[in-house]
Design a protein around this motif. Structure first.
Motif, short mmCIF file in Angstrom:
data_model
loop_
_atom_site.label_atom_id
_atom_site.label_comp_id
_atom_site.label_asym_id
_atom_site.label_seq_id
_atom_site.Cartn_x
_atom_site.Cartn_y
_atom_site.Cartn_z
N SER A 1 -66.69 2.44 -10.56
CA SER A 1 -66.23 3.54 -9.81
C SER A 1 -65.08 3.08 -8.95
O SER A 1 -64.93 2.27 -8.25
CB SER A 1 -67.56 3.97 -8.78
OG SER A 1 -68.67 4.46 -9.42
N GLY A 2 -64.04 4.16 -9.20
CA GLY A 2 -62.71 3.91 -8.34
C GLY A 2 -62.05 2.83 -9.14
O GLY A 2 -60.55 2.57 -8.68
N ILE B 1 -58.85 27.58 -17.98
CA ILE B 1 -59.70 26.59 -18.31
C ILE B 1 -59.33 25.16 -17.68
O ILE B 1 -58.24 24.89 -17.99
CB ILE B 1 -60.05 26.36 -19.43
CG1 ILE B 1 -60.71 27.73 -20.42
CG2 ILE B 1 -61.22 25.18 -19.85
CD1 ILE B 1 -61.95 28.05 -19.71
N VAL B 2 -60.10 24.60 -16.63
CA VAL B 2 -59.64 23.25 -16.31
C VAL B 2 -60.50 22.27 -16.50
O VAL B 2 -61.88 22.53 -16.53
CB VAL B 2 -59.54 23.12 -14.70
CG1 VAL B 2 -59.33 21.99 -14.17
CG2 VAL B 2 -58.78 24.39 -14.16
N LEU B 3 -60.22 21.26 -17.26
CA LEU B 3 -61.19 20.08 -17.58
C LEU B 3 -60.90 18.88 -16.86
O LEU B 3 -59.86 18.38 -16.84
CB LEU B 3 -61.02 19.66 -18.96
CG LEU B 3 -60.91 21.07 -20.19
CD1 LEU B 3 -60.69 20.39 -21.49
CD2 LEU B 3 -62.39 21.72 -20.00
N LEU B 4 -61.94 18.65 -15.98
CA LEU B 4 -61.76 17.68 -15.03
C LEU B 4 -62.61 16.27 -15.34
O LEU B 4 -63.77 16.50 -15.57
CB LEU B 4 -62.27 18.06 -13.43
CG LEU B 4 -62.62 17.20 -12.40
CD1 LEU B 4 -61.13 16.57 -12.21
CD2 LEU B 4 -63.26 17.78 -11.35
N PHE B 5 -61.98 15.30 -15.44
CA PHE B 5 -62.48 13.73 -15.42
C PHE B 5 -62.56 13.23 -14.06
O PHE B 5 -61.59 12.79 -13.69
CB PHE B 5 -61.77 13.04 -16.70
CG PHE B 5 -61.78 13.51 -17.96
CD1 PHE B 5 -62.66 13.20 -19.11
CD2 PHE B 5 -61.10 14.97 -18.48
CE1 PHE B 5 -62.75 13.53 -20.29
CE2 PHE B 5 -61.34 15.40 -19.51
CZ PHE B 5 -62.03 14.87 -20.48
N GLN B 6 -63.71 13.39 -13.63
CA GLN B 6 -63.65 12.89 -12.18
C GLN B 6 -64.05 11.32 -11.93
O GLN B 6 -65.17 10.90 -12.80
CB GLN B 6 -64.87 13.71 -11.32
CG GLN B 6 -65.02 13.36 -9.90
CD GLN B 6 -66.27 13.72 -9.78
OE1 GLN B 6 -66.82 14.67 -9.45
NE2 GLN B 6 -67.22 12.82 -9.15
N PRO B 7 -63.47 10.61 -11.24
CA PRO B 7 -63.89 9.24 -10.66
C PRO B 7 -65.26 9.05 -10.02
O PRO B 7 -65.46 10.06 -9.22
CB PRO B 7 -62.67 8.82 -10.15
CG PRO B 7 -61.85 9.76 -9.25
CD PRO B 7 -62.25 10.99 -10.32
N THR C 1 -70.84 6.46 -6.92
CA THR C 1 -71.13 6.17 -5.43
C THR C 1 -70.96 7.35 -4.65
O THR C 1 -71.05 7.11 -3.27
CB THR C 1 -69.69 5.13 -5.14
OG1 THR C 1 -68.50 5.76 -5.53
CG2 THR C 1 -69.86 3.87 -5.95
N GLY C 2 -70.64 8.48 -5.15
CA GLY C 2 -70.83 9.65 -4.30
C GLY C 2 -69.45 9.91 -3.55
O GLY C 2 -69.40 10.71 -2.79
N GLU C 3 -68.54 9.05 -3.94
CA GLU C 3 -67.11 9.16 -3.47
C GLU C 3 -66.20 9.93 -4.24
O GLU C 3 -65.29 10.61 -3.68
CB GLU C 3 -66.59 7.89 -3.23
CG GLU C 3 -67.39 7.04 -2.32
CD GLU C 3 -66.95 5.48 -2.09
OE1 GLU C 3 -66.08 5.23 -3.24
OE2 GLU C 3 -67.25 4.72 -1.32
N GLY C 4 -66.51 10.42 -5.56
CA GLY C 4 -65.44 10.91 -6.35
C GLY C 4 -65.16 12.42 -6.05
O GLY C 4 -63.97 12.78 -6.06
N ALA C 5 -66.25 13.36 -6.26
CA ALA C 5 -66.15 14.63 -5.84
C ALA C 5 -65.24 14.95 -4.68
O ALA C 5 -64.45 15.53 -4.56
CB ALA C 5 -67.38 15.19 -5.76
N PHE D 1 -71.48 15.96 -7.93
CA PHE D 1 -71.15 17.49 -8.37
C PHE D 1 -71.77 18.46 -7.22
O PHE D 1 -71.10 19.51 -7.14
CB PHE D 1 -71.73 17.80 -9.63
CG PHE D 1 -71.45 19.17 -10.14
CD1 PHE D 1 -69.87 19.43 -10.67
CD2 PHE D 1 -71.81 20.27 -10.30
CE1 PHE D 1 -69.47 20.58 -11.02
CE2 PHE D 1 -71.85 21.45 -10.83
CZ PHE D 1 -70.46 21.73 -11.14
N GLY D 2 -72.68 17.97 -6.50
CA GLY D 2 -73.18 19.08 -5.43
C GLY D 2 -72.31 19.47 -4.43
O GLY D 2 -72.00 20.32 -3.80
#
Length: 378
Positions: free
Chosen positions: A24-25, A124-130, A134-138, A327-328
């Motif tokens: 993560s990160g 349309i947006v395709l998001l690749f999230q880091p 760890t709950g930090e990315g969103a 994602f929440g």
């Protein structure tokens, strides 16, 4: 939806991602691989460095309409893989044993689809999230000023779920996955020689009482909540010294954000009361904070209709899952749907060292997301 050569290409891409997981990160190389994959797909816009290592690809329709975001995760886990597969992780003590490599392959497949089938209206947006693990990315993505450029009207995500039939869609309106947070309770006493413990103030008994009391704490809360003590540490390994410090670490969970905050408040009060009883100092810190994932009724209906159109096996989940997904946090900003995709009744569980994403799910995941997009953008 996608021909066999394309599915094979996505499968090979998934296996490449599996071989080179990043924590993560730290997903710099993973992001580069994704960007290279999309270089031939001609998105209308590419946003890099989103929330750190994240990136997003935008496919623009001809007519005005909603913005729909489909999200996957870039990060792996600090777990040594134990598998007999040709695409075993090459990174020591790091692996994709949660299936984020498969989720990335699915969203990459969606990019392949939209490259040839631009939406009629909207974006349309395709998001690749880091940093999902760890709950930090969103939070980092949403706080990034670049996110304002792609603020969605809807956001969709999936997670593969072992223990359920392959390709089954698990869906629920309202609360879907729990809010959680990692809590550390620091107790401060006073060291002394172990030959004269009465000269110091050991937090040993207070630590033991705190461990027992924490796990009983949810009994006083009406709605579902759970405290799991995951680690405790007393002093140091020094046989001539009475300990002067202790730490108790626990994960606190609830199905609503408000209940989780109430649980945190009660835990702090409890620990403070015990510390005061023993004349100890006490302090708290928190990590890995996950918001509850809440499925919007309109987004839920769109997802349900998509599964029906594809004639997929559908399971209506009665109770929210106890695990958390960052994602929440998107649920607080837009209309969201997170659904499960069954990865086999006997498949190893998530985070187990012998987990490997079932490649058969790539086609199913792309199909679900594409069908959802048709409803909103055709």
């Amino acid at each position: 939806m996608l021909d066999n050569p394309t599915i094979q290409k996505l499968t090979e891409f998934r296996k490449t991602l599996h071989r080179f997981p990043e924590l993560s990160g730290e997903e710099t190389e993973t992001a580069k691989r994704v960007q290279d994959f999309f270089s031939g797909l001609n998105p209308d816009k590419t946003i890099t460095g989103l929330g750190g290592t994240g990136l997003a690809f935008v496919f623009q329709g001809k007519d005005s309409g909603p913005t729909t975001l489909f999200r996957c995760e870039l990060d792996g886990l600090p777990i040594k893989e134990e598998n007999s597969i040709s695409h075993l992780s090459t990174i020591p003590n790091t692996s994709h044993v949660c299936g984020h490599d498969g989720h990335m392959a699915i969203v990459s497949g969606l990019g392949t689809y939209f490259s040839a089938n631009k939406p009629q209206r909207g974006r349309i947006v395709l998001l690749f999230q880091p940093a999902e693990e760890t709950g930090e990315g969103a939070e980092a993505v949403i706080k990034d000023p670049k996110f304002a450029e792609i603020q969605p009207d809807f956001a969709f995500a999936l997670h593969n779920l072992p223990g359920y039939p392959l390709h089954q869609i698990l869906i629920k309106q309202g609360p879907f996955a729990a809010a959680s947070v990692g809590m550390s309770i620091h107790l401060k006493g006073r060291n002394s020689h172990s030959a004269h413990p009465e000269a110091g103030n050991s937090p040993a008994e207070a630590m033991a009482k705190t461990i027992v009391a924490l796990e009983k704490l949810p009994q006083g809360i009406e709605k579902f909540s759970l405290v799991t003590v995951i680690h405790a540490e007393l002093g140091s390994i020094a046989f001539g010294t009475t300990p002067g410090t202790a730490v108790v670490r626990a994960t606190l969970r609830a199905f609503e954000n408000e209940t989780r905050e109430l649980l945190v408040s009660y835990a702090e009060q409890l620990a403070t009361q015990i510390a005061d009883e023993y004349g100890l100092g006490v302090s708290f810190d928190y990590v890995e904070s996950f918001a509850a994932t809440h499925n919007n009724p309109e987004a839920w209906q769109i997802g349900l209709d998509a599964a029906k159109k594809l004639n997929l096996d559908i399971r209506h989940v009665e109770k929210p899952f106890r695990w958390s997904e960052d994602f929440g946090l998107f649920s607080s900003h837009t209309k969201t749907l997170l659904f499960g995709l069954g990865s086999g009744l006997d498949h190893p569980q998530l985070h187990e060292p012998n987990f490997d994403f079932p490649d058969e799910l790539i086609k199913t995941g792309v199909g679900m997301f594409a069908e959802i997009a048709k409803t909103l953008h055709d």
